[in-house]
Design an enzyme around this catalytic site. Structure first.
Site, short mmCIF file in Angstrom:
data_model
loop_
_atom_site.label_atom_id
_atom_site.label_comp_id
_atom_site.label_asym_id
_atom_site.label_seq_id
_atom_site.Cartn_x
_atom_site.Cartn_y
_atom_site.Cartn_z
CE1 TYR A 36 -2.97 -3.00 0.41
CE2 TYR A 36 -3.30 -2.32 2.28
CZ TYR A 36 -3.54 -2.74 1.28
OH TYR A 36 -4.54 -4.39 1.56
CB ALA A 184 -19.25 -5.16 -3.27
CG LEU A 187 -20.58 -1.29 -6.04
CD1 LEU A 187 -20.25 -2.22 -6.83
CD2 LEU A 187 -21.41 -0.22 -6.79
CG LEU A 188 -22.78 -4.48 -1.01
CD1 LEU A 188 -21.87 -5.77 -0.44
CD2 LEU A 188 -24.42 -5.43 -1.42
CE LYS A 191 -18.57 3.45 -6.83
NZ LYS A 191 -16.84 3.30 -6.39
#
Length: 282
Positions: A36, A184, A187-188, A191
């Site tokens: 990272y 995700a 998305l969950l 978004k």
């Protein structure tokens, strides 16, 4: 829940505020990796924990070597030993609570890597070790040959693949799960729907609609996190946060009741059960 370091910024002060707030909220596990931000992430976490190291269960990962123009997979014991020492130096600590091989294939010198990790445990550099992998064959091999404590795998309502082979192996062996990607990519958690893995945008939208029904008045993301811990053996949810608001919203999932079996069945009906198409255990 663990704070995933990958979402932290390139600002030490900003990162320290997030990390210190996480500790105030009771999030005492922090996950990072030398991959990272080419080590900056570890350095930043080390600075934030300079006088608070004993409050934290600290995880890092190694096996990806920066070659000047990109990352190359290098699981050689010689490289991993240097990578571990470099991670400890950047994090400003003499030990990691957990060190993970950041990937893995069956072609790796697995037994030699295990020997290295076992030696590191005996030397006190790490207290336990594991791997980050979505390959059932690799997970099976490590379970059979090593004393690994955790396996990190991607898992969510939009990616249920670990349920078929990986979770049963971990449960049988008494190995815990570090769940990444439980939201995700957001998305969950609200978004806008978009394609994800083999799911089309409309399919994702349909699954999220089902999640919203189960969530009711609760935050969408909180219910998604409860889903991610329902089946995973001994789960730790590794969730990133790039702001204080995001951190606090994620951490609030513990105030939401665990999923009932009825809610679990409702969600599994709307989200397809998927299988890994490669690296399967025969």
């Amino acid at each position: 829940m663990a704070l995933g370091g990958m979402s932290l910024s390139l600002d030490h002060q900003h990162n320290a505020r997030i990390i210190h707030r996480a500790l105030e909220l009771g999030v005492i596990t922090i996950d990072t990796a030398d991959l990272y931000q080419q080590g900056f992430n570890e350095e930043s976490i080390g600075k934030a924990l300079a006088d608070r190291r004993e409050e934290v269960f600290l995880i890092s990962k190694g096996g990806n070597q920066w070659m000047g123009d990109g990352w190359n997979w290098n699981p050689s014991p010689a490289y991993l030993e240097k990578a571990l020492d470099a991670s400890l130096k950047r994090l400003g600590t003499d030990r990691l609570d957990l060190y993970l091989l950041h990937g893995g294939t069956l072609e790796d010198p697995i037994d030699e890597v295990i020997d290295l990790f076992e030696n590191a445990v005996r030397a006190g550099k790490i207290l336990a070790y594991g791997i980050s992998s979505i390959r059932p064959t690799v997970v099976k091999t490590w379970i059979e040959r090593s004393n690994l404590r955790y396996v990190m795998s991607q898992y969510s309502l939009l990616d249920r693949r670990p349920e078929e082979q990986i979770f049963p192996m971990l449960a049988k062996a008494g190995v815990g799960t570090l769940v990444r990607g439980a939201l995700a990519k957001g998305l969950l958690a609200g978004k806008a729907p978009a394609a994800f893995l083999d799911l089309s945008g409309p399919q994702v939208e349909e699954i999220v609609s089902g999640l919203r029904v189960v969530a009711g008045e609760q935050k969408l993301g909180s219910t998604a996190l409860r889903f991610a811990q329902h089946q995973a053996p001994d789960p730790v949810l590794v969730v990133g946060a790039s702001s204080l608001d995001q951190l606090e919203e994620n951490a609030a999932f513990v105030q939401v009741p665990r999923l009932s079996e009825e809610d679990w069945e409702t969600l599994t009906k709307v989200a397809p059960q998927a299988s890994y198409t490669q690296h399967r255990v025969a």
